[in-house]
Design a protein around this motif. Structure first.
Motif, PDB file in Angstrom:
ATOM      1  N   UNK A   1       0.838  -1.200   0.000  1.00  0.00           N
ATOM      2  CA  UNK A   1       0.000   0.000   0.000  1.00  0.00           C
ATOM      3  C   UNK A   1       0.874   1.251   0.000  1.00  0.00           C
ATOM      4  N   UNK A   2       1.952   1.212   0.750  1.00  0.00           N
ATOM      5  CA  UNK A   2       2.864   2.363   0.788  1.00  0.00           C
ATOM      6  C   UNK A   2       3.520   2.572  -0.576  1.00  0.00           C
ATOM      7  N   UNK A   3       3.932   1.482  -1.226  1.00  0.00           N
ATOM      8  CA  UNK A   3       4.512   1.603  -2.568  1.00  0.00           C
ATOM      9  C   UNK A   3       3.501   2.254  -3.508  1.00  0.00           C
ATOM     10  N   UNK A   4       2.270   1.783  -3.462  1.00  0.00           N
ATOM     11  CA  UNK A   4       1.233   2.337  -4.335  1.00  0.00           C
ATOM     12  C   UNK A   4       1.017   3.818  -4.059  1.00  0.00           C
ATOM     13  N   UNK A   5       1.023   4.194  -2.788  1.00  0.00           N
ATOM     14  CA  UNK A   5       0.857   5.606  -2.420  1.00  0.00           C
ATOM     15  C   UNK A   5       2.015   6.441  -2.969  1.00  0.00           C
ATOM     16  N   UNK A   6       3.234   5.937  -2.858  1.00  0.00           N
ATOM     17  CA  UNK A   6       4.400   6.660  -3.388  1.00  0.00           C
ATOM     18  C   UNK A   6       4.323   6.774  -4.908  1.00  0.00           C
ATOM     19  N   UNK A   7       3.884   5.686  -5.564  1.00  0.00           N
ATOM     20  CA  UNK A   7       3.745   5.718  -7.021  1.00  0.00           C
ATOM     21  C   UNK A   7       2.676   6.719  -7.447  1.00  0.00           C
ATOM     22  N   UNK A   8       1.598   6.791  -6.673  1.00  0.00           N
ATOM     23  CA  UNK A   8       0.456   7.640  -7.028  1.00  0.00           C
ATOM     24  C   UNK A   8       0.723   9.111  -6.749  1.00  0.00           C
ATOM     25  N   UNK A   9       1.278   9.394  -5.564  1.00  0.00           N
ATOM     26  CA  UNK A   9       1.448  10.803  -5.168  1.00  0.00           C
ATOM     27  C   UNK A   9       2.831  11.352  -5.477  1.00  0.00           C
ATOM     28  N   UNK A  10       3.839  10.482  -5.493  1.00  0.00           N
ATOM     29  CA  UNK A  10       5.205  10.949  -5.669  1.00  0.00           C
ATOM     30  C   UNK A  10       5.771  11.618  -4.427  1.00  0.00           C
ATOM     31  N   UNK A  11       5.008  11.608  -3.343  1.00  0.00           N
ATOM     32  CA  UNK A  11       5.432  12.266  -2.106  1.00  0.00           C
ATOM     33  C   UNK A  11       5.881  11.205  -1.110  1.00  0.00           C
ATOM     34  N   UNK A  12       7.106  11.378  -0.607  1.00  0.00           N
ATOM     35  CA  UNK A  12       7.674  10.437   0.355  1.00  0.00           C
ATOM     36  C   UNK A  12       8.032  11.216   1.615  1.00  0.00           C
ATOM     37  N   UNK A  13       7.194  11.119   2.628  1.00  0.00           N
ATOM     38  CA  UNK A  13       7.415  11.875   3.856  1.00  0.00           C
ATOM     39  C   UNK A  13       8.183  11.093   4.909  1.00  0.00           C
ATOM     40  N   UNK A  14       8.299   9.777   4.749  1.00  0.00           N
ATOM     41  CA  UNK A  14       8.990   8.941   5.731  1.00  0.00           C
ATOM     42  C   UNK A  14      10.447   8.731   5.344  1.00  0.00           C
ATOM     43  N   UNK A  15      10.709   8.672   4.054  1.00  0.00           N
ATOM     44  CA  UNK A  15      12.083   8.509   3.594  1.00  0.00           C
ATOM     45  C   UNK A  15      12.436   7.109   3.142  1.00  0.00           C
ATOM     46  N   UNK A  16      11.676   6.100   3.560  1.00  0.00           N
ATOM     47  CA  UNK A  16      11.959   4.742   3.109  1.00  0.00           C
ATOM     48  C   UNK A  16      11.667   4.649   1.617  1.00  0.00           C
TER      49      UNK A  16
ATOM     50  N   UNK B   1       7.902  -6.156 -19.903  1.00  0.00           N
ATOM     51  CA  UNK B   1       7.135  -5.151 -20.637  1.00  0.00           C
ATOM     52  C   UNK B   1       6.019  -4.539 -19.792  1.00  0.00           C
ATOM     53  N   UNK B   2       5.997  -4.864 -18.514  1.00  0.00           N
ATOM     54  CA  UNK B   2       4.960  -4.349 -17.621  1.00  0.00           C
ATOM     55  C   UNK B   2       5.469  -3.110 -16.881  1.00  0.00           C
ATOM     56  N   UNK B   3       4.535  -2.282 -16.477  1.00  0.00           N
ATOM     57  CA  UNK B   3       4.860  -1.150 -15.626  1.00  0.00           C
ATOM     58  C   UNK B   3       5.105  -1.644 -14.202  1.00  0.00           C
ATOM     59  N   UNK B   4       5.998  -0.969 -13.492  1.00  0.00           N
ATOM     60  CA  UNK B   4       6.207  -1.272 -12.082  1.00  0.00           C
ATOM     61  C   UNK B   4       4.911  -1.136 -11.293  1.00  0.00           C
ATOM     62  N   UNK B   5       4.109  -0.142 -11.655  1.00  0.00           N
ATOM     63  CA  UNK B   5       2.837   0.065 -10.964  1.00  0.00           C
ATOM     64  C   UNK B   5       1.900  -1.131 -11.138  1.00  0.00           C
ATOM     65  N   UNK B   6       1.967  -1.776 -12.289  1.00  0.00           N
ATOM     66  CA  UNK B   6       1.151  -2.978 -12.502  1.00  0.00           C
ATOM     67  C   UNK B   6       1.621  -4.108 -11.587  1.00  0.00           C
ATOM     68  N   UNK B   7       2.925  -4.208 -11.393  1.00  0.00           N
ATOM     69  CA  UNK B   7       3.460  -5.232 -10.485  1.00  0.00           C
ATOM     70  C   UNK B   7       2.969  -4.974  -9.063  1.00  0.00           C
ATOM     71  N   UNK B   8       2.933  -3.700  -8.669  1.00  0.00           N
ATOM     72  CA  UNK B   8       2.400  -3.348  -7.354  1.00  0.00           C
ATOM     73  C   UNK B   8       0.942  -3.771  -7.231  1.00  0.00           C
TER      74      UNK B   8
END
Length: 180
Positions: free
Chosen positions: A46-61, A124-131
């Motif tokens: 879920x965190x990966x998806x949030x980072x992919x969607x918003x581009x905002x990383x407030x925790x740093x991981x 040939x898949x997007x990283x977001x699709x893997x998520x």
């Protein structure tokens, strides 16, 4: 570089994190029920998806670190599924690492067979699709757990753990070894 070698490179990194955490905490996760492991996986994906969607990383991981955690929690899920959870830590770090290596070997064998049959479609898949696929596998495991680990026609939790692990490795290959 072949997928076989790339898999080994990524797993080497994941295994290093796993063994270092064993030195810090030991196999403290032995008390986790499978549902809890599924929730840990859910948090990471879920965190990966949030980072992919918003581009905002407030925790740093990083996404890379979260994907490595998905690999390692998938192995923990397999251990808990096959060994059962414990009420206290009942396993040495050495044995937990031996199981890690055993299940990684199973995951790699499965990956090689599926990769052959699917023609390395993941490349040939997007990283977001893997998520998204990882999140789907997590939700499948949650449904299976809610049904007392019984399925009528579908693979069980172990198949989903192996798939999550392998999809996370594919994403890591794309992210770390073959960045666009």
């Amino acid at each position: 570089m072949k997928t076989n070698e790339q898999f080994d490179q990524i797993i080497s990194r994941c295994r290093q994190v796993y063994t270092l955490k064993m030195k810090d905490y030991g196999p403290s996760w032995r008390i986790m029920r499978v549902q809890t492991v599924n929730d840990q996986l859910f948090i990471k994906a879920k965190r990966i998806r949030e980072l992919e969607t918003t581009g905002v990383n407030m925790v740093g991981d990083s996404i890379e670190g979260e994907l490595m955690a998905i690999v390692n929690y998938s192995i923990i899920g397999l251990i808990q599924l096959r060994q059962g959870f414990a009420d206290e830590i009942d396993m040495s770090a050495e044995y937990a690492t031996e199981l890690y290596d055993r299940y990684i070997a199973e995951a790699k064998d499965l990956m090689l067979r599926k990769n052959h049959d699917y023609g390395e479609a993941w490349r040939d898949m997007y990283g977001t699709s893997l998520t998204d696929i990882i999140l789907t596998k997590i939700n499948r495991n949650k449904s299976i757990a809610a049904n007392n680990n019984q399925t009528l026609v579908s693979e069980g939790c172990d198949g989903n753990y192996f798939d999550m692990l392998n999809y996370a490795v594919f994403y890591l290959i794309k992210l770390v070894l073959e960045p666009a």
